[in-house]
Design a protein around this motif. Structure first.
Motif: not given
Length: 879
Positions: A363-364, A367-368, A397, A418, A420-423
């Motif tokens: 996992i990154s 980004n998550t 993050l 999980l 995501t950074k976008d969320n």
């Protein structure tokens, strides 16, 4: 609705129990109907008949409570009972709805606690109008029951009377007099309630403490925690006993209270679970087969939950409620993410994706966000280990364009979330770094009074628009008389406030000034000048106004005016009386200097003492003053002089919901849903503050000038951290668990809410509508099934919401959150309601108030002496 004749409407109006014969129940209220009449006539209240014959000490060791005036001429003996006597008493009590559901050991203790009363012929056991305390069973002899001087019943051996006294301190509705020499078994209210409380609270408290201490449930609200305790089934397993097996259908999940459990997959032990651990939830929620076997290693006690219990107690979407709670806990445990507000936290949680994993995971963290709900993960590069309720590398993050990867490994099955950074940025409305920085500003903004009345999401949006400004020492920020366009939050430095060329205040770090500028278009009332180099956060008037609509802006302006605590009793003049009550009078009043209209409740101190209302009034004041919510009236200030207590309220000019129901014989579905939605939001807010209202009814809500229902009274409300047992409320609205004394919590308000919806739609009560006697009302609530009025078609029934709310089993009613998700409310925009964006279909016609012929408070009330502002040591009000 057209379903009831004018005759039935007239009957209801004149038999509306709680306005004439059924007062709001209050465990401290000691006024009988006779005493109230004496108050009305201005007469002195004589001492009670406490001077009757004293019980001979040699015959009894019974200690009579102060409020027990039953059988004053009786000899009372505390003695053991024979087997025959015990069985006779048991048969009688089991025929009453009050005792039928009590466990066997409680029945035994209750029977053992009953005292033996011996009375001669022609002795009164109690008088009509007395304050009841005991329930009696006739052991021998005969007793006549007399109502208004007429004999209505003759009771003999094995028959009983007076059971209503066990529930609450209400006036006797009949007299009881011996015809012959009589022997009675008597049970007092204090003993009855103590037995109930001890029986119900011991096991409940033990399980509540356990569930509250578990990681998975510890952050749940009191409503959900207590619902889970009520829903749990206790199961016991012995050494090597299989609890669940791989491949079996999933019907339950287990929470280990005591003992140890091994988890096997393919006959290989993969985990050991102990107190506070749980298993079986994933298969239960998703309806899959068991993928592992659980075996007790020793004597093991588990709390067991079925799928239905989880869905009823954790929400309509049990997966979200069950897994999102540990996600919230993990965010709150994280050094970085705990700086988010609860609102921001909840928005992020809604994007969580739940997975169960074993073995490797790459996992990154840039980004998550990965959260461990259950189990543990190891970083194969550093051997660092993360376990339950932890966020992994959340600080990553904040990084940009970072290709860092984590190689993680789960030795045993783990449950993760999980996001995501976008969320996360979608939930926050900006990137995480800016949101965290603006939260420092938000913390200071929350100190500003007017912002407390604005919806939280709008205040958070406003915090993103705040600008920063550095100003050197000895700089004038604005002069008295300038136009106001900014509110200043002091991040660093000090500012002197000057009025009429005289220093009046110094504002320092963490404080604010000029806040009226962001809502009012008015001139600065003073000059502000920096004392030293300062850094400010600035809230601009235009930015704030663009987040508001006209109605919300008008509402906030009204609330600011109501917050003027400089008002004094001497400033107030009476316009007219609004309500006269045996206990208090409410006046429509105005402030002479600015014409502001208020409602003033005045209560004579002699009445407060006689009715023992001091603590209730203090409780009303303390709860009311701490609350700030769009549909709760403002308690402006409290006063006292030598004769009266005063509470000064915001004036709500419209009728009560009760008045509207009576005038319209029920509402249309849309109007009832509108009022119900706002009331539900109000209940939700009160419960979030651990406040149970306990008097939810159609007369509790007044319609304001914009058409919204508003609560104005908190005299029966209570702050609770567990169950409570007092019978408080209006008889027609009481939940079964309140009546039977088993203890109740916030779900009793949900029941009352269901009664209110029914009343709004059909103009009658679902239980005990034609009854005035509280006993018959309570009996109907406990025993009767829900019925709809005749001629009500299915299309006139609100999609099952009433059936859900009026479940006799309190754990099946659901929480406020569940009720909001019911299909009957599916078209409701809760946010629009909170900001008063929805235009009501009924707006009361408010006449202009004539303030030209006011009277001074002192002359109207014949007060003795000047105003006294209550202090912290005052008996009634602590300011």
């Amino acid at each position: 609705m057209g379903c009831f004749t004018s005759k039935s409407r007239f009957s209801r109006k004149n038999n509306r129990g709680y306005t004439d014969s059924l007062p709001i129940l209050n465990e401290n209220l000691r006024l009988t109907e006779d005493v109230i009449m004496l108050f009305k006539r201005g007469m002195t209240i004589a001492a009670p008949r406490a001077s009757a014959i004293v019980i001979p000490q040699k015959l009894t060791d019974y200690l009579r409570p102060d409020n027990d005036v039953d059988g004053l001429t009786a000899e009372i003996v505390v003695r053991d009972k024979s087997t025959q006597e015990t069985e006779c008493i048991r048969q009688n009590v089991l025929s009453h709805f009050l005792f039928r559901d009590l466990p066997e050991d409680s029945i035994d203790k209750m029977i053992a606690s009953m005292n033996y009363y011996i009375l001669d012929t022609n002795q009164y056991i109690f008088y009509q109008g007395d304050s009841g305390y005991n329930f009696f069973i006739v052991a021998s002899g005969n007793v006549e029951i007399i109502v208004d001087g007429h004999r209505v019943k003759n009771l003999g051996r094995g028959e009983s009377f007076g059971e209503l006294a066990l529930l609450h301190d209400s006036s006797r509705r009949a007299s009881a007099k011996t015809i012959s020499k009589v022997r009675l078994w008597g049970l007092g209210r204090g003993t009855f309630k103590l037995l109930l409380k001890r029986n119900n609270s011991a096991k409940f408290k033990e399980n509540l403490e356990f569930i509250s201490s578990t990681e998975i449930f510890c952050k749940l609200g009191n409503v959900q925690l207590e619902s889970l305790v009520l829903a749990a089934v206790t199961e016991t397993f012995e050494e090597n006993e299989k609890i669940v097996g791989a491949g079996e259908a999933s019907t339950e999940m287990y929470l280990i209270k005591e003992g140890e459990v091994y988890i096997f997959k393919n006959n290989i032990k993969v985990n050991t679970l102990r107190r506070g651990d749980y298993f079986g939830e994933h298969s239960l929620l998703y309806g899959t087969k068991r993928i592992a076997t659980a075996v007790a290693t020793c004597h093991t006690v588990c709390l067991c939950y079925t799928q239905e219990a989880l869905r009823k107690n954790l929400g309509l979407l049990a997966e979200k409620s069950f897994y999102h709670n540990p996600v919230r806990i993990s965010l709150n445990n994280d050094p970085l993410l705990k700086k988010l507000t609860p609102l921001q936290n909840n928005k992020i949680v809604s994007f969580a994706k739940i997975q169960e994993i074993t073995g490797n995971l790459e996992i990154s963290p840039t980004n998550t966000l990965l959260i461990i709900i259950k189990g543990s993960l190891i970083d194969l590069s550093t051997l660092k280990k993360w376990s339950n309720l932890k966020c992994i590398e959340s600080s990553e993050l904040l990084q940009e364009n970072n290709d860092k990867l984590l190689n993680l490994f789960a030795e045993e099955e783990a449950t993760i979330a999980l996001i995501t950074k976008d969320n996360i940025e979608k939930a926050l409305g900006t990137n995480l770094r800016k949101r965290l920085a603006c939260n420092k500003i938000l913390k200071m903004m929350n100190k500003i009074y007017l912002l407390r009345h604005a919806p939280s999401d709008r205040v958070e949006a406003l915090s993103l628009l705040v600008t920063s400004k550095n100003v050197p020492a000895d700089s004038v920020l604005f002069n008295e008389g300038d136009d106001g366009d900014f509110c200043y939050l002091v991040k660093e430095g000090k500012v002197r406030i000057i009025k009429d060329n005289k220093p009046v205040n110094i504002i320092g770090k963490g404080d604010y000034f000029g806040e009226r500028a962001i809502i009012f278009s008015e001139k600065r009332a003073a000059t502000a000048k920096t004392i030293e180099n300062c850094e400010f956060w600035l809230i601009k008037h235009d930015d704030f106004i663009q987040l508001l609509d006209h109605d919300l802006e008008e509402y906030l302006q009204k609330k600011i005016h109501l917050q003027d605590v400089t008002i004094k009793l001497a400033d107030i003049e009476i316009i007219r009386e609004i309500e006269i009550n045996p206990l208090f009078t409410i006046y429509l009043v105005c402030r002479k200097s600015n014409g502001m209209i208020y409602a003033l409740k005045s209560i004579e101190k002699t009445v407060v003492e006689m009715a023992k209302l001091g603590e209730k009034l203090k409780n009303d004041k303390n709860i009311h003053k701490k609350l700030s919510f769009p549909f709760i009236s403002t308690l402006v200030r409290t006063f006292t002089d030598s004769k009266y207590l005063y509470l000064l309220y915001e004036y709500i000019p419209g009728p009560t919901i009760e008045n509207l129901v009576l005038g319209n014989i029920g509402f249309s579905m849309d109007i009832a849903r509108f009022y119900a939605s706002i009331i539900l939001l109000t209940i939700e807010f009160l419960h979030s503050e651990n406040i149970i209202y306990r008097a939810l009814a159609s007369q509790s809500f007044f319609i304001d000038e914009k058409g919204y229902p508003v609560i104005t009274n908190f005299i029966n409300a209570k702050i609770i951290d567990s169950r409570t047992y007092s019978i408080v409320g209006i008889p027609y609205y009481l939940a079964p668990e309140v009546i039977n004394g088993s203890g109740y919590t916030f779900s009793s308000d949900i029941w009352s809410f269901g009664i209110l919806i029914y009343e709004m739609l059909y103009g009658v009560y679902p239980f005990g509508h034609c009854e005035e006697d509280p006993y018959n009302i309570y009996k109907d609530i406990i025993k009767a099934n829900l019925r709809y009025p005749v001629f009500i078609k299915d299309s006139m029934k609100p999609k099952g919401i009433i059936e859900q709310l009026l479940q006799k089993n309190q754990k099946l009613r659901g929480t406020v959150e569940e009720v909001k998700l019911h299909p009957w409310f599916e078209a409701i925009s809760w946010e629009d309601l909170l900001v008063r964006h929805v235009k009501p279909k009924f707006i009361p016609q408010i006449k202009d108030i004539d303030t030209s012929k006011t009277k001074s408070l002192k002359s109207s009330l014949d007060t003795q002496g000047d105003e006294i502002i209550a202090d912290m040591n005052d008996l009634y009000f602590g300011l």
